[in-house]
Design a protein around this motif. Structure first.
Motif, PDB file in Angstrom:
ATOM      1  N   ARG A   1     -35.317  17.272  61.360  1.00  0.00           N
ATOM      2  CA  ARG A   1     -34.751  16.044  61.937  1.00  0.00           C
ATOM      3  C   ARG A   1     -33.476  16.354  62.715  1.00  0.00           C
ATOM      4  NH1 ARG A   1     -35.927  14.035  56.918  1.00  0.00           N
ATOM      5  NH2 ARG A   1     -33.741  13.887  56.334  1.00  0.00           N
ATOM      6  N   ARG A   2     -32.664  17.255  62.157  1.00  0.00           N
ATOM      7  CA  ARG A   2     -31.439  17.631  62.859  1.00  0.00           C
ATOM      8  C   ARG A   2     -31.775  18.338  64.183  1.00  0.00           C
ATOM      9  NH1 ARG A   2     -27.384  21.820  62.588  1.00  0.00           N
ATOM     10  NH2 ARG A   2     -28.626  23.059  61.126  1.00  0.00           N
TER      11      ARG A   2
ATOM     12  N   ALA B   1     -26.330  22.943  69.680  1.00  0.00           N
ATOM     13  CA  ALA B   1     -26.691  22.467  68.340  1.00  0.00           C
ATOM     14  C   ALA B   1     -28.183  22.658  68.083  1.00  0.00           C
ATOM     15  CB  ALA B   1     -26.307  20.999  68.184  1.00  0.00           C
ATOM     16  N   ALA B   2     -28.984  22.486  69.133  1.00  0.00           N
ATOM     17  CA  ALA B   2     -30.424  22.662  68.972  1.00  0.00           C
ATOM     18  C   ALA B   2     -30.759  24.100  68.611  1.00  0.00           C
ATOM     19  CB  ALA B   2     -31.145  22.247  70.259  1.00  0.00           C
ATOM     20  N   GLU B   3     -30.094  25.063  69.273  1.00  0.00           N
ATOM     21  CA  GLU B   3     -30.332  26.474  68.944  1.00  0.00           C
ATOM     22  C   GLU B   3     -29.896  26.801  67.516  1.00  0.00           C
ATOM     23  OE1 GLU B   3     -30.519  29.867  71.660  1.00  0.00           O
ATOM     24  OE2 GLU B   3     -29.048  28.738  72.830  1.00  0.00           O
ATOM     25  N   ALA B   4     -28.786  26.209  67.108  1.00  0.00           N
ATOM     26  CA  ALA B   4     -28.302  26.456  65.746  1.00  0.00           C
ATOM     27  C   ALA B   4     -29.277  25.894  64.720  1.00  0.00           C
ATOM     28  CB  ALA B   4     -26.917  25.837  65.572  1.00  0.00           C
TER      29      ALA B   4
ATOM     30  N   LEU C   1     -34.437  26.799  60.962  1.00  0.00           N
ATOM     31  CA  LEU C   1     -35.870  26.569  60.738  1.00  0.00           C
ATOM     32  C   LEU C   1     -36.673  27.860  60.794  1.00  0.00           C
ATOM     33  CD1 LEU C   1     -36.386  23.379  62.968  1.00  0.00           C
ATOM     34  CD2 LEU C   1     -36.486  23.467  60.479  1.00  0.00           C
ATOM     35  N   GLN C   2     -36.018  28.950  61.130  1.00  0.00           N
ATOM     36  CA  GLN C   2     -36.727  30.210  61.364  1.00  0.00           C
ATOM     37  C   GLN C   2     -37.596  30.614  60.178  1.00  0.00           C
ATOM     38  OE1 GLN C   2     -34.144  33.418  62.429  1.00  0.00           O
ATOM     39  NE2 GLN C   2     -35.794  34.912  62.665  1.00  0.00           N
TER      40      GLN C   2
ATOM     41  N   ILE D   1     -36.120  25.753  75.194  1.00  0.00           N
ATOM     42  CA  ILE D   1     -34.825  25.061  75.151  1.00  0.00           C
ATOM     43  C   ILE D   1     -33.919  25.539  76.272  1.00  0.00           C
ATOM     44  CG2 ILE D   1     -32.719  24.783  73.787  1.00  0.00           C
ATOM     45  CD1 ILE D   1     -34.506  24.913  71.286  1.00  0.00           C
ATOM     46  N   LEU D   2     -33.835  26.844  76.462  1.00  0.00           N
ATOM     47  CA  LEU D   2     -32.963  27.392  77.491  1.00  0.00           C
ATOM     48  C   LEU D   2     -33.488  27.085  78.894  1.00  0.00           C
ATOM     49  CD1 LEU D   2     -32.153  30.836  75.834  1.00  0.00           C
ATOM     50  CD2 LEU D   2     -30.624  28.860  76.075  1.00  0.00           C
TER      51      LEU D   2
END
Length: 613
Positions: A82-83, A95-98, A103-104, A120-121
């Motif tokens: 969700r985050r 924040a999305a990458e973090a 989730l990895q 994402i990038l």
């Protein structure tokens, strides 16, 4: 066991991906209700609750979803998921990458992490370009995207976009939605495909399941022959919502079932214009004309009313010295080729609209040109016969190319517009590219292939096989898909066809005087139409009016088949007409003299045998 919790409106709510502890009280909107406890659900019902919750959330019922999740003890998605979703939707790429790194460990495939980072990038890079921040975009490309060493061809494409100065041109060149919520949600849908469903549900999962269910019901419906649900055949549901595909709520509330209201199950009219056996019939590709021909040496062109399903004679084309055994319409519906019995050494090309001869092909008096088909340019055609002729011709009647030694039974041009498919006396179908002089084997049968036809995709071929009946072949995999049972075919030449909405049906004549119709997914017929008095030589389905079918027979008649509803409406209209129009009569008189488009309504005297095999 320690439970994960989530704060909802200031309250702590159990967020297990399943049932919560039986002693846990339900907390909704900050109020703890000791009288209610989270239900204990089995895994299947937990997933059902999640699917329902996701659909309600998509509709905007957030408080309802909160109560549902709290009372059931389920959660829609993992908290980290969700985050992650929140960061993507808000466009906070750092924040999305973090969140993605958190989730990895939950990913089924570690390579998915690189692909998700790349997506994402890529979005980040595109938004920097849209804002005109070329330096930031270049830094993103060089410092973040390139080091991933992933999808190099795509990286090269992204680097070329740096030269677009206009955001509108950038979006048009890349088919990109631009920055904003819509684009972010589209990205999130792509990203969610890499997450296990236990972590995050696939987007609009309940909608997809419902659509697939309706699709299956339509695909297996014996008499479905309407285009009410035009998108139900779409394989790729990306970007389509439930309301786009299912236009009627009845599709959801009841199982799909069609009667024969739109199915050609009733003989509407019998036409007794021919003086001898009728061997072939063919609708023009635009559905406006019907051509019929046979042993009386005449080619009749009919106008077709696709509303009333009536036909009226347009031209009677004479000049043939032998029986006409094969017809082929040009793709633009303006010209038609008439091929004659194997003793004839020529074929004739006609202008179907004006009723004038265009040309003849007669290369040698020893030729036999018994079949033909058109290239898509409507200027060239291929013809051949049982004596070894195989020609590429033009509209001047000149032979442009020839392939020696092929004894051709039937011909068709593949959907690719280049390959000619020919069945020959070796019980096979081969592909020929006459311009490049190449040929290859496609399929082999154990018995002779009398005739064959292709569906509009060019993938499936319908073969009339001596003593075996109809066979359906997949030309891509070169496999026999289905043998259709019921019709009788020994050594007579019978022409069958695909037809109906989406070409879901197959129709054929038979030596037992009947017309057989199958759903292409079933080997037993869904309808058997009675009425002809002698073998039925050819059946043709109107390509633009799926409710209209025509059959021709040795009994010298043309029969027009349509829905019983059409028959009733036409009968009422005829009764109200003062001009006389069509009259009732006994259609079982094949020796009646030729009249001008003499047609009989068949509200009472046509036969129908709907098989219940």
């Amino acid at each position: 066991m320690q439970h994960q919790t989530e704060v909802t409106n200031g309250a702590s709510v159990p967020q297990l991906n399943g049932s919560s502890d039986g002693g846990s009280a339900v907390t909704v909107n900050g109020v703890k209700d000791e009288t209610k406890k989270a239900l204990k659900l089995d895994p299947i019902n937990r997933d059902m609750v999640r699917l329902i919750g996701q659909h309600l959330a998509n509709l905007g019922f957030q408080s309802t979803v909160e109560q549902l999740m709290a009372e059931s003890g389920c959660r829609l998605d993992h908290p980290e998921a969700r985050r992650f979703k929140s960061s993507v939707v808000e466009g906070d790429w750092q924040a999305a990458e973090a969140a993605l790194l958190e989730l990895q460990s939950m990913l089924n495939n570690t390579t998915h992490l690189t692909e998700m980072r790349f997506l994402i990038l890529e979005q980040k890079y595109m938004e920097l370009l849209e804002r005109g921040d070329d330096i930031g975009a270049l830094n993103c490309l060089r410092g973040e995207i390139s080091p991933l060493d992933h999808n190099i061809s795509r990286v090269h494409r992204l680097s070329s976009l740096i030269f677009y100065n206009n955001p509108a041109e950038l979006k048009k060149a890349t088919n990109w939605l631009g920055s904003g919520p819509e684009s972010h949600m589209a990205l999130m849908e792509r990203l969610s495909a890499y997450l296990p469903p236990s972590v995050m549900l696939p987007p609009r999962r309940l909608e997809r399941l419902v659509i697939q269910s309706v699709q299956h019901q339509v695909a297996t419906c014996e008499f479905h022959n309407t285009s009410i649900e035009p998108l139900l055949k779409v394989d790729n549901l990306e970007g389509l919502s439930l309301s786009d595909v299912v236009v009627s709520s009845s599709c959801l509330l009841t199982d799909h079932h069609c009667g024969k209201e739109h199915f050609p199950s009733t003989c509407l009219y019998t036409v007794t214009e021919h003086m001898d056996e009728v061997l072939v019939a063919a609708f023009s590709p635009n559905g406006r004309y019907l051509a019929t021909a046979g042993k009386d040496f005449s080619l009749l062109i009919w106008n077709v009313d696709n509303t009333t399903l009536k036909i009226s004679k347009r031209h009677c084309l004479d000049g043939h010295n032998f029986s006409i055994v094969f017809l082929s319409w040009s793709h633009d519906s303006t010209k038609i080729i008439a091929c004659m019995h194997e003793d004839a050494s020529e074929l004739i090309v006609w202008d179907a609209e004006r009723g004038k001869q265009v040309c003849k092909v007669s290369d040698s008096t020893s030729d036999s040109l018994t079949c033909a088909c058109w290239y898509k340019d409507n200027e060239r055609f291929v013809c051949g016969g049982l004596r070894g002729q195989f020609y590429l011709c033009n509209l001047e009647g000149a032979v442009l190319e020839r392939w020696e030694g092929v004894r051709v039974q039937s011909l068709a041009v593949h959907a690719d517009g280049k390959t000619v498919l020919a069945s020959d006396t070796h019980r096979r179908i081969r592909g020929y590219q006459l311009e490049t002089v190449q040929d290859y084997s496609i399929l082999q049968e154990d018995h002779g292939i009398m005739t064959f036809s292709l569906d509009t995709t060019g993938r499936f071929a319908l073969l009339n096989v001596t003593t075996q009946g109809l066979h359906l072949w997949d030309l891509n995999s070169r496999t026999l898909v289905r043998r259709f049972r019921g019709a009788t075919q020994k050594h007579c030449t019978i022409h069958s066809c695909f037809g109906g909405i989406n070409q879901d049906f197959i129709a054929s004549g038979s030596e037992d005087h009947k017309v057989y119709i199958w759903h292409r997914n079933q080997e037993l017929p869904v309808a058997v139409l009675s009425g002809h008095q002698l073998p039925v030589n050819c059946v043709t389905w109107n390509p633009v009016q799926p409710s209209m079918l025509v059959s021709v027979s040795d009994d010298r008649t043309i029969r027009i088949w349509g829905p019983s509803q059409t028959n009733r409406l036409n009968r009422d209209a005829d009764a109200a007409s003062t001009s006389g129009g069509l009259s009732d009569g006994d259609d079982d008189e094949p020796d009646s003299p030729r009249a001008s488009n003499f047609q009989f309504p068949h509200s009472l005297i046509s036969g129908l045998d709907i098989s219940s095999h």
